[in-house]
Design a protein around this motif. Structure first.
Motif, mmCIF file in Angstrom:
data_model
loop_
_atom_site.group_PDB
_atom_site.id
_atom_site.type_symbol
_atom_site.label_atom_id
_atom_site.label_comp_id
_atom_site.label_asym_id
_atom_site.label_seq_id
_atom_site.Cartn_x
_atom_site.Cartn_y
_atom_site.Cartn_z
ATOM 1 N N VAL A 4 22.570 60.757 24.016
ATOM 2 C CA VAL A 4 22.970 59.304 23.874
ATOM 3 C C VAL A 4 22.851 59.169 25.314
ATOM 4 O O VAL A 4 24.065 59.690 25.995
ATOM 5 C CB VAL A 4 24.190 59.040 23.180
ATOM 6 C CG1 VAL A 4 24.612 57.738 23.222
ATOM 7 C CG2 VAL A 4 24.272 59.521 21.722
ATOM 8 N N ILE A 5 22.167 58.280 25.854
ATOM 9 C CA ILE A 5 22.263 58.106 27.244
ATOM 10 C C ILE A 5 23.064 56.520 27.259
ATOM 11 O O ILE A 5 22.577 55.496 26.786
ATOM 12 C CB ILE A 5 20.893 57.712 27.907
ATOM 13 C CG1 ILE A 5 20.180 59.211 27.748
ATOM 14 C CG2 ILE A 5 20.989 57.417 29.406
ATOM 15 C CD1 ILE A 5 18.686 59.111 27.955
ATOM 16 N N GLY A 6 24.075 56.756 27.989
ATOM 17 C CA GLY A 6 24.836 55.431 28.313
ATOM 18 C C GLY A 6 26.252 55.614 27.334
ATOM 19 O O GLY A 6 26.590 54.523 26.507
ATOM 20 N N ALA A 7 26.696 56.878 27.315
ATOM 21 C CA ALA A 7 27.870 57.274 26.179
ATOM 22 C C ALA A 7 29.093 57.031 26.792
ATOM 23 O O ALA A 7 29.923 57.814 25.935
ATOM 24 C CB ALA A 7 27.413 58.562 25.504
ATOM 25 N N SER A 8 29.312 56.795 28.007
ATOM 26 C CA SER A 8 30.942 56.959 28.799
ATOM 27 C C SER A 8 31.764 56.024 27.999
ATOM 28 O O SER A 8 32.910 56.059 28.019
ATOM 29 C CB SER A 8 30.614 56.609 30.279
ATOM 30 O OG SER A 8 30.210 55.498 30.425
ATOM 31 N N THR A 9 31.210 54.509 27.522
ATOM 32 C CA THR A 9 32.394 53.588 27.018
ATOM 33 C C THR A 9 31.415 52.741 25.951
ATOM 34 O O THR A 9 30.078 53.003 25.846
ATOM 35 C CB THR A 9 32.415 52.592 28.249
ATOM 36 O OG1 THR A 9 31.367 51.822 28.751
ATOM 37 C CG2 THR A 9 33.300 53.099 29.096
ATOM 38 N N ALA A 57 28.576 58.038 20.075
ATOM 39 C CA ALA A 57 28.296 59.532 20.220
ATOM 40 C C ALA A 57 29.587 60.195 19.411
ATOM 41 O O ALA A 57 29.194 61.278 18.801
ATOM 42 C CB ALA A 57 28.610 59.771 21.593
ATOM 43 N N LYS A 58 30.693 59.554 19.477
ATOM 44 C CA LYS A 58 31.857 60.150 18.942
ATOM 45 C C LYS A 58 31.547 60.316 17.239
ATOM 46 O O LYS A 58 31.973 61.280 16.621
ATOM 47 C CB LYS A 58 33.153 59.341 19.062
ATOM 48 C CG LYS A 58 33.807 59.613 20.278
ATOM 49 C CD LYS A 58 35.026 58.831 20.485
ATOM 50 C CE LYS A 58 35.432 58.696 21.811
ATOM 51 N NZ LYS A 58 36.627 57.785 22.266
ATOM 52 N N ALA A 59 31.095 59.120 16.743
ATOM 53 C CA ALA A 59 30.869 58.962 15.247
ATOM 54 C C ALA A 59 29.802 60.179 14.771
ATOM 55 O O ALA A 59 29.901 60.854 13.720
ATOM 56 C CB ALA A 59 30.296 57.789 14.735
ATOM 57 N N ALA A 86 24.351 65.378 22.838
ATOM 58 C CA ALA A 86 24.222 65.327 24.531
ATOM 59 C C ALA A 86 24.858 63.859 24.854
ATOM 60 O O ALA A 86 24.151 62.920 24.538
ATOM 61 C CB ALA A 86 22.848 65.835 24.983
ATOM 62 N N ILE A 87 25.535 63.969 25.969
ATOM 63 C CA ILE A 87 26.080 62.415 26.285
ATOM 64 C C ILE A 87 25.984 62.336 27.666
ATOM 65 O O ILE A 87 26.036 63.067 28.722
ATOM 66 C CB ILE A 87 27.389 62.310 25.953
ATOM 67 C CG1 ILE A 87 28.393 63.272 26.339
ATOM 68 C CG2 ILE A 87 27.613 61.918 24.346
ATOM 69 C CD1 ILE A 87 29.919 62.992 26.140
ATOM 70 N N SER A 88 25.373 61.140 28.174
ATOM 71 C CA SER A 88 25.023 61.067 29.655
ATOM 72 C C SER A 88 25.683 59.589 30.023
ATOM 73 O O SER A 88 25.534 58.670 29.188
ATOM 74 C CB SER A 88 23.552 60.952 29.992
ATOM 75 O OG SER A 88 23.188 62.237 29.823
ATOM 76 N N ALA A 89 25.925 59.314 31.330
ATOM 77 C CA ALA A 89 26.255 58.191 31.813
ATOM 78 C C ALA A 89 26.593 58.426 33.175
ATOM 79 O O ALA A 89 26.471 59.802 33.445
ATOM 80 C CB ALA A 89 27.422 57.318 31.191
ATOM 81 N N ARG A 90 27.006 57.558 34.123
ATOM 82 C CA ARG A 90 27.518 57.921 35.335
ATOM 83 C C ARG A 90 28.805 58.599 35.513
ATOM 84 O O ARG A 90 29.191 59.351 36.299
ATOM 85 C CB ARG A 90 27.339 56.861 36.409
ATOM 86 C CG ARG A 90 25.844 56.412 36.632
ATOM 87 C CD ARG A 90 25.668 55.013 37.186
ATOM 88 N NE ARG A 90 26.271 53.962 36.266
ATOM 89 C CZ ARG A 90 26.519 52.801 36.434
ATOM 90 N NH1 ARG A 90 25.871 52.251 37.822
ATOM 91 N NH2 ARG A 90 26.962 51.766 35.693
ATOM 92 N N LYS A 91 29.652 57.914 34.806
ATOM 93 C CA LYS A 91 31.097 58.183 34.878
ATOM 94 C C LYS A 91 31.377 59.658 34.127
ATOM 95 O O LYS A 91 31.471 59.704 32.755
ATOM 96 C CB LYS A 91 32.060 57.259 34.154
ATOM 97 C CG LYS A 91 32.012 55.940 34.895
ATOM 98 C CD LYS A 91 32.981 54.999 34.466
ATOM 99 C CE LYS A 91 32.451 53.329 34.718
ATOM 100 N NZ LYS A 91 31.722 52.987 33.421
#
Ligand SMILES: NC(=O)c1ccc[n+]([C@@H]2O[C@H](COP(=O)([O-])OP(=O)(O)OC[C@H]3O[C@@H](n4cnc5c(N)ncnc54)[C@H](OP(=O)(O)O)[C@@H]3O)[C@@H](O)[C@H]2O)c1
Length: 257
Positions: free
Chosen positions: A17-22, A29-31, A40-45
């Motif tokens: 999931v790209i864009g998974a920080s908020t 992603a949590k679900a 796998a989770i990606s974002a800048r933060k």
């Protein structure tokens, strides 16, 4: 009838999931983690990603800026080598800026297009060779109902999402005959940091958790377009059929803009 081949059961599914920080990406992603998937989770933060992952042993945290294809390629290699392959790349990342005709500058337009188009299309281009080489797998792209037709305040945002809808439809035409899944996700209004600055009443507003539930149900059902909430998206689909004269008059009246 399902338009996409079935994904593996969640407890066998490997999803990036790209864009998974908020917002929608974090809730999804949590679900998926709760459902038993490897995610796998990606974002800048990076700190926000760590909170989403909560030390879950099935999570891989890969901070990156998805407008930088070298960062995407490096994370893609790490995720595939950790898992030996991938079942779904879900690109949720996006940005929003309210722009009307008189606010338009090359700088504000290009900044939004860099995220919403360059980021998404560049990421698909980066993952495509290895996905094709796997011989199976799926891509999911979050666009928006704002891409259906022109809307006030969405001068560049709407254009970027309309382009993503067309891009994803064409990906489907190319990849479905080869056995790959392609999902187009078109949310209506969802309460997230992206919409928190909106100064108007958002019709049919839903929570990020509700959005995640609809998104995941759509993936499981193998839908091509996963649009939600249905009560809102059905109305917008009807508006697509109106001739311009009626459409413009109705939008002016409904928005007061
Ligand atoms: N909320 C709505 O009503 C709504 C409606 C229709 C469509 N959408 C779409 O849904 C998607 C998610 O939006 P949201 O509402 O959940 O907003 P959000 O909470 O602001 O989430 C946006 C996500 O994109 C990530 N992102 C932005 N730029 C990035 C970059 N350069 N590299 C990597 N990640 C980046 C952000 O993470 P970092 O900042 O940590 O990088 C964040 O995880 C967007 O594509 C949006 O257009 C939202």
């Amino acid at each position: 009838m399902a338009l996409n081949p079935p994904l593996p059961p969640w407890n066998e599914c490997r999803i990036w999931v790209i864009g998974a920080s908020t917002g929608i990406g974090a809730a999804t992603a949590k679900a998926l983690l709760n459902a038993g998937a490897r995610v796998a989770i990606s974002a800048r933060k990076a700190a926000a990603l760590a909170e989403v992952g909560e030390g879950n042993p099935r999570v891989l945290i890969e901070p990156l800026d998805f407008t930088d294809s070298a960062q995407v390629a490096a994370a893609w290699d790490r995720v595939r080598s950790a898992w030996g392959g991938i079942d779904l790349v879900l690109i949720v990342a996006g940005s929003h800026a309210e722009i009307r005709a008189w606010d338009l500058t090359e700088a504000n337009a290009m900044a939004l297009l860099k995220t919403n188009l360059h980021g998404v299309i560049g990421t698909v281009a980066t993952v495509m060779p290895a996905l094709l080489a796997q011989g199976k797998g799926a891509l999911g792209i979050v666009a928006s109902v704002a891409g259906y037709r022109g809307l006030p305040k969405a001068l560049i945002y709407g254009a970027s999402k309309a382009a993503l809808i067309n891009f994803t439809e064409t990906l489907y035409l190319d990849l479905h005959p080869r056995g790959f899944g392609v999902y187009l996700i078109n949310p209506g209004f969802v309460k997230t940091p992206l919409t928190d600055h909106n100064d108007f009443k958002m019709p049919h507003l839903i929570s990020a958790n509700q959005a995640a539930t609809s998104l995941i149900e759509g993936l499981r059902a193998g839908e091509f377009e996963i649009a939600f909430p249905k009560a809102f998206t059905r109305q917008l689909k009807l508006l697509r059929l109106l001739p311009y004269r009626w459409y413009f008059a109705l939008i002016h009246r409904a928005t007061g803009l």
